[in-house]
Write a protein that holds these residues in place. Structure first.
Motif, short mmCIF file in Angstrom:
data_model
loop_
_atom_site.label_atom_id
_atom_site.label_comp_id
_atom_site.label_asym_id
_atom_site.label_seq_id
_atom_site.Cartn_x
_atom_site.Cartn_y
_atom_site.Cartn_z
N VAL A 221 -3.09 59.00 6.98
CA VAL A 221 -3.61 57.64 7.02
C VAL A 221 -3.61 57.04 5.62
N GLU A 222 -3.40 55.72 5.56
CA GLU A 222 -3.46 54.96 4.32
C GLU A 222 -4.43 53.81 4.51
N PHE A 223 -5.46 53.74 3.66
CA PHE A 223 -6.49 52.71 3.75
C PHE A 223 -6.12 51.50 2.90
N SER A 224 -6.51 50.32 3.40
CA SER A 224 -6.36 49.11 2.59
C SER A 224 -7.31 49.21 1.40
N TRP B 42 -0.06 49.96 0.78
CA TRP B 42 -0.70 48.65 0.78
C TRP B 42 -0.30 47.86 -0.45
N LEU B 43 -0.17 46.55 -0.28
CA LEU B 43 0.27 45.67 -1.36
C LEU B 43 -0.94 45.10 -2.10
N THR B 44 -0.84 45.02 -3.40
CA THR B 44 -1.92 44.50 -4.23
C THR B 44 -2.15 43.02 -3.95
N GLY B 45 -3.43 42.66 -3.82
CA GLY B 45 -3.78 41.26 -3.67
C GLY B 45 -3.46 40.67 -2.31
N ALA B 46 -3.19 41.50 -1.32
CA ALA B 46 -2.87 40.99 0.01
C ALA B 46 -3.37 41.98 1.05
N ASN B 47 -3.89 41.46 2.17
CA ASN B 47 -4.25 42.34 3.28
C ASN B 47 -3.00 42.65 4.08
N ALA B 48 -2.07 43.29 3.41
CA ALA B 48 -0.78 43.59 4.02
C ALA B 48 -0.28 44.92 3.49
N MET C 145 9.84 46.74 5.52
CA MET C 145 9.09 45.86 6.40
C MET C 145 7.71 45.59 5.81
N ARG C 146 7.17 44.42 6.16
CA ARG C 146 5.83 44.03 5.72
C ARG C 146 5.01 43.63 6.95
N VAL C 147 3.75 44.08 6.98
CA VAL C 147 2.87 43.77 8.10
C VAL C 147 1.58 43.17 7.56
#
Length: 778
Positions: free
Chosen positions: A461-464, A63-69, A83-85
């Motif tokens: 699994v990876e959580f936001s 997960w990317l910092t500061g983004a729900n992505a 890739m980015r989602v």
């Protein structure tokens, strides 16, 4: 002169193998095995490069910092794509312009990186979204996402972020310009004359808080830690231990002469640094003594951690010998130390952090709820790794959160408001591979256990960061990866992100390994492993078996997830197997304990039974002349197979092994072999038991091995020579751990072809092959 001559003979790569064909046939080799050509060995060495571009394989998301992505790297047609989602919208796109990034990186680094083969696996996005940060070796790079201009900062690999550990003691330094400012901004502390000094912001006050520091027992600046209310300061004073250094001579340099270097390398039994936590009261400008009775013999102490309300601080005490791991709290008002939680064992406490890494995880997990009013703690106290809820104020156990004959493998997310935990575990589903990881949710009270990943496969699994979403990536050795996005509140599937396609890979000849299990030495416990089938497999034929061993107790190593990689020896007609015997990780406490003070065991009683069960099940599985190979701890086990089980194992290749645990690094060996150093070290030592050698052995060692002291291999060779034993040795100049490269891979293939198949390997000098044109000869 005799010894020099013997060593020269031993180092001759084909020495002691003159009649290998006759001996291998006498040992039961399959003389009907077709003769191998040079092209067969070339195929074995290049097969994984050929397979690499034939399947789209997504890697673990992050997960990317500061983004729900989130982002991930995938390989498609031989090229890597980031890739980015966007979790909210489901938009999937390229994470950045890889061609422009490669160009910017090449301009700044003077290298030649390719857009489809960037030299990093993950990146960080700054909170404003304007820069990409990533690591390449020991250099941190930062690139502007608009201009793709890149800058770099070299990391200090010698100094960890927390500069105090069993392997690193910072030097005694007095740098007044190094300052730590109090949270309220009123005070500054610094180190002078090995002591802690306090200065007011206006400079009117400048006093010594300590006077007991000295060159041999000094305060460490990186450990200075203010209380949130600025009323107290905590720090470590440290007395250095013995600074053992391993010398190296690099003969393979760009210069004519060898280069000398040293590596700080503590070994079992060495005197360790002695850290002592110290408390300072700012108002009275005085030092307050802390009784060390609860932490008097540390292997290591963790960083000091203050409670948010400033009532005290905690640290974790890992007692030398690893049979006690204690959470200690120091009261700020009284300096009284107390134990909140004690983790004890008659064998060992696996003190490394609990992380979702099959091949390397410990058992320690701590989560403080509401500033330490409650503490979630992981423990094996009931015989399996589970989660417990403690009262942080009294240290009393409130309740066991998870329980059963299965193990928690990692904690993904804790919601202190809903009082729920999302975690990963294995072994819960009857009839399934007990190593398959699934994700679950449960309440702090142990109620409401819910499985989130029902598919019979190995999940991660990876959580936001906000806990609203999670990504599940799952596969099996016979099933390529799937990646799916879910909403956490109701486990609703939001998006199928990736589904790998293996059709091209299968068409090229790739075949998945077989999963196989059999009962272990106790007649009850299932031992699991995989069988890699030979190329052009025909079940009507017989195939010789070679075991790829790694029995390090820090993990389990038989693959559970999909991999396009195949074992090179399968291209030459060998069956190759990987097995997790007793003594390895990720099963019960009793399963793991087999390794304690007994690394020579390496699960061999279970492995041999597994081989015999496979031979009974499959007529093509030929165990008349079994080979084995491994590197690092696997190298130690490969030699041990010929020393302690020569009735079953006949041929071994041992690469970069630690052949006496007293010669190897302190943390790994004291963890499993215990402290003080006892007779068990000698009993497991391949060097002390070298006289037992039977069968065919090849030792491989890199001259510059910085993981395992290369003298371990040389001492084993010396002892074998003195015992009159024949063996081959490959000494690779300039090579580090594992002596990686085509040369050592080729020597391994040749050794098994000669000593198991009974064939003389093809002449690599016969022609200039495509392999030689494209690869280094090392």
């Amino acid at each position: 002169m005799f010894k020099i001559g013997a060593l020269a003979l031993a180092l001759s790569i084909q020495g002691a193998s003159g009649s290998a064909t006759a001996r291998a046939l006498a040992n039961g080799s399959n003389d009907a095995h077709p003769s191998l050509a040079l092209s067969d060995l070339e195929r074995a060495l290049t097969i994984n490069n050929r397979y690499r571009g034939l399947v789209n394989v997504p890697e673990r998301p992050f997960w990317l910092t500061g983004a729900n992505a989130f982002a991930y790297r995938r390989t498609s047609h031989g090229e890597q794509q980031f890739m980015r989602v966007d979790a909210a919208t489901g938009l999937k796109r390229a994470a950045f312009d890889q061609a422009r990034l490669a160009a910017g990186l090449n301009e700044a680094s003077h290298k030649s990186y390719q857009a489809g083969d960037l030299p990093f696996e993950r990146f960080e996005l700054t909170e404003d979204g304007r820069r990409l940060d990533f690591l390449i070796e020991q250099v941190r790079w930062s690139c502007d996402v608009a201009s793709y201009a890149c800058t770099s900062t070299k990391l200090d690999v010698e100094a960890p972020e927390f500069q105090l550990s069993h392997y690193y003691t910072p030097p005694a330094e007095n740098i007044p310009d190094q300052r730590s400012v109090s949270p309220d901004g009123k005070w500054i502390v610094y180190i002078k004359n090995y002591n802690v000094f306090l200065r007011s912001k206006d400079g009117l006050q400048d006093v010594a808080l300590s006077r007991d520091g000295s060159e041999g027992n000094y305060y460490v600046f990186s450990t200075l830690n203010w209380s949130p209310d600025s009323r107290h300061l905590a720090a470590y004073r440290v007395r250095p231990g013995y600074k053992r250094e391993v010398p190296y001579l690099d003969s393979s340099t760009d210069r004519l002469q060898r280069e000398h270097s040293t590596l700080v390398y503590p070994k079992p039994g060495d005197v360790l640094p002695l850290p002592q936590p110290v408390l300072f009261e700012i108002a009275s400008q005085r030092q307050v003594a802390i009784d060390d009775a609860l932490f008097s013999n540390p292997f290591e102490l963790s960083p000091l951690r203050w409670w948010a309300d400033g009532r005290g601080f905690t640290f974790e005490y890992n007692q030398r010998g690893h049979q006690l791991y204690r959470l200690v709290e120091v009261d700020a008002a009284t300096a009284r130390a107390r134990s909140i939680i004690d983790e004890t064992s008659k064998t060992f406490v696996d003190y490394q952090p609990l992380v979702m890494d099959q091949e390397g995880t410990g058992k320690i997990f701590r989560y403080d709820v509401d500033d330490g009013k409650e503490i979630i703690w992981a423990s094996e106290r009931d015989g399996h790794e589970h989660l417990y809820l403690f009262d942080g104020r009294t240290g009393a156990l409130k309740n066991q959160i998870t329980s059963g004959e299965w193990v928690v493998r990692g904690v993904n997310h804790v919601d202190p408001v809903k009082r729920q935990i999302w975690f990963e575990a294995s072994g819960m589903n009857p009839g399934e591979d007990p190593y398959f990881v699934h994700a679950y949710r449960i309440g702090f009270d142990g109620e409401g256990l819910t499985e989130l990943t029902p598919e019979p496969a190995n999940h991660h699994v990876e959580f936001s960061p906000d806990g609203r979403y999670y990504v599940d990536i799952w596969s099996r050795i016979d099933l390529p990866p799937r990646m799916t996005l879910y909403r956490a509140i109701d486990n609703a599937k939001l998006m199928q992100v990736e589904t790998a396609d293996t059709s091209e890979l299968v068409a090229a000849g790739w075949q998945p390994p077989l999963s196989f299990h059999a009962k272990g030495r106790d007649g009850k416990t299932d031992i699991w492993g995989v069988i890699h089938l030979p190329a052009n497999f025909d079940p009507k034929k017989k195939y010789p078996v070679v075991e790829n061993i790694y029995a390090g107790p820090q993990g389990s190593f038989a693959p559970k997830s999909f991999s396009r990689r195949t074992e090179p020896l399968t291209q030459l007609g060998f069956v190759v197997v990987q097995i997790d015997g007793m003594g390895t990780n990720n099963r019960s406490r009793a399963f793991h304990d087999v390794a304690w003070k007994n690394l020579k065991d390496a699960g061999f009683p279970d492995r041999i039974l597994w081989h015999k069960a496979a031979a009974a099940r499959y007529p093509w599985y030929d165990i008349s002349n079994v080979g084995i190979f491994g590197w690092s701890a696997g190298g130690q086990s490969a030699v041990g197979a010929l020393l302690f089980h020569p009735e079953f194992y006949k041929v071994a290749v041992a690469n970069s092994g630690c052949y006496d645990n007293r010669i190897d690094k302190i943390w790994w060996n004291e963890q499993w072999m215990g402290w003080p150093v006892g007779i068990e070290y000698s009993q497991s030592s391949a060097i002390d038991n070298a006289y037992r050698l039977r069968g065919k052995l090849m030792i491989v060692v890199g001259e510059m091995d910085h993981n395992v002291d290369p003298s371990s291999s040389l001492q084993l060779a010396d002892r074998l020579i003195k015992a009159g034993k024949d063996f081959d040795m490959v000494y690779v100049p300039g090579a580090d751990h594992g002596a990686p490269g085509i040369y050592t891979e080729r020597k391994l293939l040749d050794f098994f072809v000669r000593n198991i198949l009974g064939q003389t390997p093809p002449d690599w000098h016969a022609k200039r092959t495509e392999l030689q044109k494209s690869k280094s000869s090392r």
